[in-house]
Design a protein around this motif. Structure first.
Motif, PDB file in Angstrom:
ATOM      1  N   GLY A  48      -4.147 -11.986  -3.870  1.00 25.92           N
ATOM      2  CA  GLY A  48      -4.575 -10.627  -3.546  1.00 25.92           C
ATOM      3  C   GLY A  48      -6.074 -10.485  -3.687  1.00 25.92           C
ATOM      4  O   GLY A  48      -6.737 -11.350  -4.252  1.00 25.92           O
ATOM      5  N   SER A  56      -6.853   0.516  -1.398  1.00 27.02           N
ATOM      6  CA  SER A  56      -5.983  -0.183  -2.329  1.00 27.02           C
ATOM      7  C   SER A  56      -6.155  -1.689  -2.196  1.00 27.02           C
ATOM      8  O   SER A  56      -6.502  -2.188  -1.124  1.00 27.02           O
ATOM      9  CB  SER A  56      -4.524   0.179  -2.055  1.00 27.02           C
ATOM     10  N   TYR A  59      -2.187  -7.458  -1.307  1.00 24.28           N
ATOM     11  CA  TYR A  59      -1.434  -8.505  -2.012  1.00 24.28           C
ATOM     12  C   TYR A  59      -0.597  -9.324  -1.052  1.00 24.28           C
ATOM     13  O   TYR A  59      -0.153  -8.835  -0.017  1.00 24.28           O
ATOM     14  CB  TYR A  59      -0.487  -7.873  -3.037  1.00 24.28           C
ATOM     15  N   THR A  60      -0.353 -10.565  -1.440  1.00 25.94           N
ATOM     16  CA  THR A  60       0.640 -11.326  -0.710  1.00 25.94           C
ATOM     17  C   THR A  60       2.013 -10.756  -1.020  1.00 25.94           C
ATOM     18  O   THR A  60       2.240 -10.166  -2.097  1.00 25.94           O
ATOM     19  CB  THR A  60       0.573 -12.818  -1.094  1.00 25.94           C
ATOM     20  N   GLU A  61       2.929 -10.896  -0.086  1.00 26.75           N
ATOM     21  CA  GLU A  61       4.224 -10.226  -0.186  1.00 26.75           C
ATOM     22  C   GLU A  61       4.977 -10.557  -1.471  1.00 26.75           C
ATOM     23  O   GLU A  61       5.611  -9.679  -2.071  1.00 26.75           O
ATOM     24  CB  GLU A  61       5.077 -10.610   1.020  1.00 26.75           C
ATOM     25  N   LYS A  64       3.846  -8.309  -4.502  1.00 30.03           N
ATOM     26  CA  LYS A  64       3.774  -6.855  -4.380  1.00 30.03           C
ATOM     27  C   LYS A  64       4.757  -6.195  -5.338  1.00 30.03           C
ATOM     28  O   LYS A  64       5.899  -6.601  -5.457  1.00 30.03           O
ATOM     29  CB  LYS A  64       4.093  -6.436  -2.946  1.00 30.03           C
ATOM     30  N   GLY A  65       4.276  -5.145  -6.003  1.00 24.74           N
ATOM     31  CA  GLY A  65       5.115  -4.430  -6.954  1.00 24.74           C
ATOM     32  C   GLY A  65       5.157  -5.065  -8.334  1.00 24.74           C
ATOM     33  O   GLY A  65       5.675  -4.468  -9.279  1.00 24.74           O
TER      34      GLY A  65
END
Length: 121
Positions: A48, A56, A59-61, A64-65
């Protein structure tokens, strides 16, 4: 120009680590900064990055989160908070600064030395 990463270590799955990267030799306050990681035998992969202006982080998938990138302009540092760590997050993590970017891709100019993160199951 130096980027010094710190904070790596070993944790169990589900754990938390925070990496930090400090810049010296020049200010990165007007440049993007980010994080990459590399597993032995594989190419270095984007994690990221964060711009210096509004917006914002990207990020790479797979993170994320779970991962959060932030920066402290006063200290010229960038951090990577890693939550819910999984064994597949095990890698050497590199901070990076400067370079070019678009909405989905970041190409740094400067690299830190890397810090090892090991997540055990």
């Amino acid at each position: 120009v130096q980027l010094q990463a710190s904070g790596g270590g070993s944790v169990q799955a589900g754990g938390y680590l925070r990496l930090s990267c400090a810049a010296s030799g020049r200010s990165f306050n007007s440049y993007a900064m980010g994080w990459f990681r590399q597993v032995p035998g594989k190419e270095r992969a984007f994690v990221g990055f964060i711009k210096w202006f509004r917006g914002s982080p990207i990020y790479t998938e797979s993170v994320k989160g779970r991962f959060i990138i932030s920066r402290d302009s006063a200290k010229d540092t960038v951090s990577l908070e890693m939550n819910s760590l999984q064994p597949e997050d095990t890698a050497v993590y590199y901070c990076a600064g400067g370079g070019t970017f678009n909405d989905t891709h970041y190409e740094p100019r400067y690299w830190g030395q890397g810090t090892l993160v090991t997540v055990s199951s």
